[in-house]
Design an enzyme around this catalytic site. Structure first.
Site, PDB file in Angstrom:
ATOM      1  N   HIS A   1       5.217   6.788   6.819  1.00 34.63           N
ATOM      2  CA  HIS A   1       5.431   5.891   5.323  1.00 34.63           C
ATOM      3  C   HIS A   1       4.429   7.485   4.541  1.00 34.63           C
ATOM      4  O   HIS A   1       4.349   8.267   5.429  1.00 34.63           O
ATOM      5  CB  HIS A   1       4.148   5.452   5.345  1.00 34.63           C
ATOM      6  CG  HIS A   1       2.915   5.412   6.331  1.00 34.63           C
ATOM      7  ND1 HIS A   1       2.728   5.560   7.081  1.00 34.63           N
ATOM      8  CD2 HIS A   1       1.350   5.824   5.084  1.00 34.63           C
ATOM      9  CE1 HIS A   1       2.073   5.723   7.689  1.00 34.63           C
ATOM     10  NE2 HIS A   1       1.067   6.585   6.197  1.00 34.63           N
TER      11      HIS A   1
ATOM     12  N   HIS B   1       3.350  10.683   6.403  1.00 36.23           N
ATOM     13  CA  HIS B   1       2.261  10.399   8.547  1.00 36.23           C
ATOM     14  C   HIS B   1       3.698   9.509   9.167  1.00 36.23           C
ATOM     15  O   HIS B   1       4.461   8.371   8.762  1.00 36.23           O
ATOM     16  CB  HIS B   1       1.861   9.173   6.970  1.00 36.23           C
ATOM     17  CG  HIS B   1       0.274   9.807   7.311  1.00 36.23           C
ATOM     18  ND1 HIS B   1      -0.473   9.313   6.394  1.00 36.23           N
ATOM     19  CD2 HIS B   1      -0.060  11.228   7.243  1.00 36.23           C
ATOM     20  CE1 HIS B   1      -2.135  11.066   5.912  1.00 36.23           C
ATOM     21  NE2 HIS B   1      -1.373  11.004   6.512  1.00 36.23           N
TER      22      HIS B   1
ATOM     23  N   HIS C   1       2.412   8.651   1.459  1.00 34.58           N
ATOM     24  CA  HIS C   1       0.713   9.045   0.281  1.00 34.58           C
ATOM     25  C   HIS C   1       1.160   9.677  -0.828  1.00 34.58           C
ATOM     26  O   HIS C   1       1.617  10.727  -0.638  1.00 34.58           O
ATOM     27  CB  HIS C   1      -0.626   9.007   0.827  1.00 34.58           C
ATOM     28  CG  HIS C   1      -0.815   8.876   2.083  1.00 34.58           C
ATOM     29  ND1 HIS C   1      -0.880   7.088   2.074  1.00 34.58           N
ATOM     30  CD2 HIS C   1      -0.394   8.238   4.104  1.00 34.58           C
ATOM     31  CE1 HIS C   1      -1.616   6.560   3.628  1.00 34.58           C
ATOM     32  NE2 HIS C   1      -1.241   7.496   3.998  1.00 34.58           N
TER      33      HIS C   1
ATOM     34  N   THR D   1      -6.394   6.259   7.804  1.00 35.32           N
ATOM     35  CA  THR D   1      -6.952   6.691   6.174  1.00 35.32           C
ATOM     36  C   THR D   1      -6.574   4.921   5.160  1.00 35.32           C
ATOM     37  O   THR D   1      -6.897   5.111   4.248  1.00 35.32           O
ATOM     38  CB  THR D   1      -5.884   8.225   5.759  1.00 35.32           C
ATOM     39  OG1 THR D   1      -4.876   6.978   5.670  1.00 35.32           O
ATOM     40  CG2 THR D   1      -6.102   8.833   6.351  1.00 35.32           C
ATOM     41  N   THR D   2      -6.426   4.154   6.254  1.00 38.40           N
ATOM     42  CA  THR D   2      -6.516   3.229   5.215  1.00 38.40           C
ATOM     43  C   THR D   2      -7.613   2.230   5.968  1.00 38.40           C
ATOM     44  O   THR D   2      -6.717   2.051   7.834  1.00 38.40           O
ATOM     45  CB  THR D   2      -4.923   2.049   5.050  1.00 38.40           C
ATOM     46  OG1 THR D   2      -4.550   2.072   6.259  1.00 38.40           O
ATOM     47  CG2 THR D   2      -4.240   3.355   3.828  1.00 38.40           C
TER      48      THR D   2
ATOM     49  N   HIS E   1       0.853  -0.899  -0.237  1.00 41.75           N
ATOM     50  CA  HIS E   1      -0.225   0.102   0.235  1.00 41.75           C
ATOM     51  C   HIS E   1       1.087   1.315  -0.015  1.00 41.75           C
ATOM     52  O   HIS E   1       0.680   2.520  -0.591  1.00 41.75           O
ATOM     53  CB  HIS E   1      -1.145   0.240   0.770  1.00 41.75           C
ATOM     54  CG  HIS E   1      -1.205  -1.262   1.561  1.00 41.75           C
ATOM     55  ND1 HIS E   1      -2.382  -1.851   0.506  1.00 41.75           N
ATOM     56  CD2 HIS E   1      -1.864  -2.162   2.516  1.00 41.75           C
ATOM     57  CE1 HIS E   1      -2.780  -2.317   0.956  1.00 41.75           C
ATOM     58  NE2 HIS E   1      -2.276  -3.060   1.870  1.00 41.75           N
TER      59      HIS E   1
ATOM     60  N   GLU F   1      -3.389  13.411   1.094  1.00 45.75           N
ATOM     61  CA  GLU F   1      -4.936  13.169   2.175  1.00 45.75           C
ATOM     62  C   GLU F   1      -5.382  13.972   2.503  1.00 45.75           C
ATOM     63  O   GLU F   1      -6.498  14.599   2.037  1.00 45.75           O
ATOM     64  CB  GLU F   1      -4.903  12.234   2.692  1.00 45.75           C
ATOM     65  CG  GLU F   1      -3.842  10.536   2.057  1.00 45.75           C
ATOM     66  CD  GLU F   1      -3.657   9.037   3.118  1.00 45.75           C
ATOM     67  OE1 GLU F   1      -3.905   9.029   4.367  1.00 45.75           O
ATOM     68  OE2 GLU F   1      -4.544   8.521   2.591  1.00 45.75           O
TER      69      GLU F   1
HETATM   70  N1  LIG Z   1      -2.285   6.171   7.534  1.00 45.23           N
HETATM   71  S1  LIG Z   1      -1.938   6.937   8.457  1.00 45.23           S
HETATM   72  O1  LIG Z   1      -3.788   6.866   8.812  1.00 45.23           O
HETATM   73  O2  LIG Z   1      -1.271   6.919   8.914  1.00 45.23           O
HETATM   74  C1  LIG Z   1      -2.133   4.602   9.490  1.00 45.23           C
HETATM   75  C2  LIG Z   1      -1.070   4.852  10.580  1.00 45.23           C
HETATM   76  C3  LIG Z   1      -0.867   3.607  10.675  1.00 45.23           C
HETATM   77  C4  LIG Z   1      -1.991   2.132   9.833  1.00 45.23           C
HETATM   78  O3  LIG Z   1      -1.703   0.896  10.783  1.00 45.23           O
HETATM   79  C5  LIG Z   1      -2.299   1.788   9.160  1.00 45.23           C
HETATM   80  N2  LIG Z   1      -3.223   1.103   8.088  1.00 45.23           N
HETATM   81  C6  LIG Z   1      -2.495  -0.079   8.677  1.00 45.23           C
HETATM   82  O4  LIG Z   1      -1.815  -0.827   9.161  1.00 45.23           O
HETATM   83  N3  LIG Z   1      -2.915  -0.979   8.116  1.00 45.23           N
HETATM   84  C7  LIG Z   1      -2.871  -2.351   8.084  1.00 45.23           C
HETATM   85  C8  LIG Z   1      -2.847  -2.396   6.461  1.00 45.23           C
HETATM   86  C9  LIG Z   1      -1.360  -2.434   5.908  1.00 45.23           C
HETATM   87  C10 LIG Z   1       0.019  -3.046   6.011  1.00 45.23           C
HETATM   88  O5  LIG Z   1      -0.756  -4.134   5.147  1.00 45.23           O
HETATM   89  C11 LIG Z   1      -2.869   4.045   8.666  1.00 45.23           C
HETATM   90 ZN   LIG Z   2      -1.042   7.347   6.497  1.00 41.47          ZN
END
Ligand SMILES: NS(=O)(=O)c1ccc(O)c(NC(=O)NCCCCO)c1
Ligand SMILES: [Zn+2]
Length: 258
Positions: free
Chosen positions: A91, A116, A93, A196-197, A61, A103
């Protein structure tokens, strides 16, 4: 599995993750004139000097740099936070060539990308996964990336991207301090939101910095060498446009630091 395509993208996530239509979803469009200037909101402090980066990975992702979070060596504190939150990972986006990719948006305008920096409440929760599902479990620092000159330090990360081209690949990535990716000012907007995922947990205190950092189109283009697919999959899908669009603010207000 979820993704960013037509069939599996953000408009379809609610089928498997009904919280997608919840009351504190992220990202949002931040309208500066409607943000409440709050004098009780102090500055945030980023204690990253002792941070220990471990690896860089492609999780299908985004590209993620993970940190040793076995103690409180690197934390964010202050601002809207009641206690220190431990640095876990960062990470990005981003968009496709030249189009939007952040985002959060600001008065309807998007940036080319958004960084992020994810922290978790290790005072109240035993593990990151417990914190990620709790209403006060995570604190994510959002930093906008706008296009301009080369970023002096980003190459340290983009030089490693060829090692994690495919989903499921990872490599050692030691000695990287995310302090080098911060803008000059730590003025911020803050509001209560979500991942956001998927799983879209409503567990994030968002701290979005007002000042973007500047990266070049060439540097951002390096992110697009990454692929959503694994090495063995025959369908090659360039990793880009991995952003969720702004969600309904509902009954929330956004506060602004001074
Ligand atoms: N974009 S975010 O809001 O900063 C954000 C911060 C921490 C997170 O843990 C996630 N999402 C996440 O880890 N989803 C699990 C599947 C991804 C790897 O397979 C998103
Ligand atoms: Zn993120």
């Amino acid at each position: 599995h979820w993704g960013y395509g037509k069939e599996d993208g953000p408009s379809a996530w609610h089928r498997q993750y009904p919280v997608a239509k919840g009351n504190r979803q992220s990202p949002i469009d931040i309208i500066p004139n409607e943000a409440r200037r709050d004098s009780t909101l102090g500055p945030i402090f980023l204690k990253y000097d002792q941070c220990r980066s471990l690896n860089i990975a492609n999780n299908g992702h985004s590209v993620v740099v993970e940190f040793d979070d076995s103690d409180d060596r690197s934390v964010v504190l202050g601002g809207p936070l009641d206690n220190p939150y431990r640095l876990k990972q960062f990470h990005f986006h981003w968009g496709g060539k030249g189009c939007e990719g952040s985002e959060h948006t600001v008065a309807g305008v998007g940036y080319a990308s958004e960084l992020h920096v994810v922290h978790w409440n290790a005072v109240k929760y035993k593990t990151y996964n417990d914190a990620a599902a709790a209403p006060d479990g995570l604190a994510v620092l959002g930093i906008f990336l706008e296009l301009g000159d080369d970023h002096r330090w980003l190459h340290m990360m983009t030089d490693a991207l060829y090692m994690v081209k495919f989903k499921g690949s990872a490599t050692d990535f030691k000695g990287f301090n995310p302090k080098c990716l911060l803008p000059n000012s730590l003025h911020y907007w803050t509001y209560l939101g979500s991942l956001t995922t998927p799983p879209l947990h409503e567990s994030v205190t968002w701290i979005v910095l007002k000042e973007p950092i500047v990266v070049s189109e060439k540097q951002l283009g390096m992110f697009r060498m990454l692929q959503f697919n694994g090495e063995e999959e025959d369908q090659r899908m360039r990793m880009e446009n991995n952003f969720r669009p702004p969600q309904n603010l509902k009954e929330r207000i956004v506060r602004s630091s001074n």
